[in-house]
Scaffold this motif. Structure first.
Motif, short mmCIF file in Angstrom:
data_model
loop_
_atom_site.label_atom_id
_atom_site.label_comp_id
_atom_site.label_asym_id
_atom_site.label_seq_id
_atom_site.Cartn_x
_atom_site.Cartn_y
_atom_site.Cartn_z
N LEU A 61 0.84 -1.20 0.00
CA LEU A 61 0.00 0.00 0.00
C LEU A 61 0.87 1.24 0.00
CD1 LEU A 61 -2.69 -0.92 2.68
CD2 LEU A 61 -2.95 -0.97 0.20
N ASP A 62 0.67 2.08 -0.99
CA ASP A 62 1.34 3.38 -1.05
C ASP A 62 0.37 4.40 -0.45
OD1 ASP A 62 2.72 5.67 -1.55
OD2 ASP A 62 2.63 5.52 -3.73
N CYS A 63 0.70 4.89 0.73
CA CYS A 63 -0.18 5.82 1.46
C CYS A 63 0.56 7.11 1.76
CB CYS A 63 -0.65 5.18 2.76
SG CYS A 63 -1.54 3.65 2.56
N SER A 64 1.01 7.78 0.74
CA SER A 64 1.79 9.01 0.93
C SER A 64 0.99 10.08 1.65
CB SER A 64 2.27 9.53 -0.42
OG SER A 64 3.15 8.60 -1.00
N TRP A 65 1.71 11.05 2.14
CA TRP A 65 1.14 12.22 2.80
C TRP A 65 0.44 11.87 4.11
CZ3 TRP A 65 2.53 16.89 1.02
CH2 TRP A 65 3.02 16.95 -0.29
N PRO A 104 8.16 -3.87 7.26
CA PRO A 104 6.73 -3.68 7.01
C PRO A 104 6.34 -2.23 6.72
CG PRO A 104 7.11 -4.18 9.31
CD PRO A 104 8.42 -4.32 8.63
N ILE A 105 7.16 -1.29 7.17
CA ILE A 105 6.87 0.13 6.96
C ILE A 105 8.08 0.81 6.34
CG2 ILE A 105 6.36 2.33 8.08
CD1 ILE A 105 4.98 0.80 10.30
N LEU A 124 4.66 7.07 2.91
CA LEU A 124 4.43 5.85 3.68
C LEU A 124 4.06 4.71 2.75
CD1 LEU A 124 3.96 4.37 6.42
CD2 LEU A 124 1.60 5.21 6.31
N THR A 125 4.80 3.61 2.85
CA THR A 125 4.48 2.39 2.12
C THR A 125 4.40 1.26 3.13
OG1 THR A 125 5.67 3.20 0.19
CG2 THR A 125 5.17 0.85 0.25
#
Length: 135
Positions: A61-65, A104-105, A124-125
Motif C-alpha cells: 500500500l502506497d499511502c503518501s502524505w 513492514p513500513i 508511507l508504504t
C-alpha cells in the motif's frame, strides 16, 4: 472511501486506524494466477505441471502524505499485532499480516527537518501479506 486497518482490541476488531483516501494498492494485479512445476523425466522428457496459485499474495500500500503520528502509531501496532484486517478504498476486505521478508513500513519525511513533529508529512508504504479473503 478510506483505507482502514482494524486491529484486535481484546474482544473485537474495534481498534481502527484510518489511513485516508489516498492509499493505493500498487501491486494488486502483480501475482501469478497459476504456478508451474517443470521437471525432467528419467527418459529426458519435460513434464510441466500447472496448478492454481494458493500461496500468499503480497499487498503493498502506497499511502503518501501521512503525518508522523500515523507512522508512529502503525509502527507500534505492527510490533504488537501479527494479523489484522484491511479494507481498501475500493471496498476490498481481507485478512492481512505483516510481511516479514522486508521492513513492514517504509516511511520518510517529505521535508528533511532537524526535528520533525507529529504533524509533519511523510511518504508511507506498507508491506503486508493477504492471509484470508473477505471478512
Amino acid at each position: 472511501m478510506n483505507t482502514k486497518l482494524f486491529f484486535w482490541g481484546g474482544s473485537a476488531w474495534d481498534d481502527e486506524i484510518d489511513l485516508g483516501g489516498n492509499c493505493e494498492w500498487i501491486n494488486e494485479f502483480d501475482y501469478p494466477l497459476k504456478t508451474q512445476n517443470i521437471q525432467v523425466s528419467v527418459d529426458g522428457e519435460i513434464i510441466i505441471s500447472s496448478f492454481q496459485n494458493t500461496t500468499y499474495r503480497k499487498v503493498t500500500l502506497d499511502c503518501s502524505w501521512q503525518n508522523r503520528a500515523m507512522v508512529v502509531s502503525l509502527e507500534s501496532k505492527f510490533k504488537s499485532s501479527t494479523q489484522f484486517r484491511l479494507e481498501t478504498g475500493a471496498g476490498i476486505r481481507m485478512g492481512v499480516a505483516v510481511d516479514t521478508e522486508t521492513s513492514p513500513i517504509d516511511a520518510a519525511p517529505l521535508l528533511a527537518l532537524a526535528d520533525n513533529d507529529n504533524e509533519d508529512k511523510y511518504t508511507l508504504t506498507l508491506h503486508l501479506i493477504k492471509i484470508s479473503g473477505a471478512w
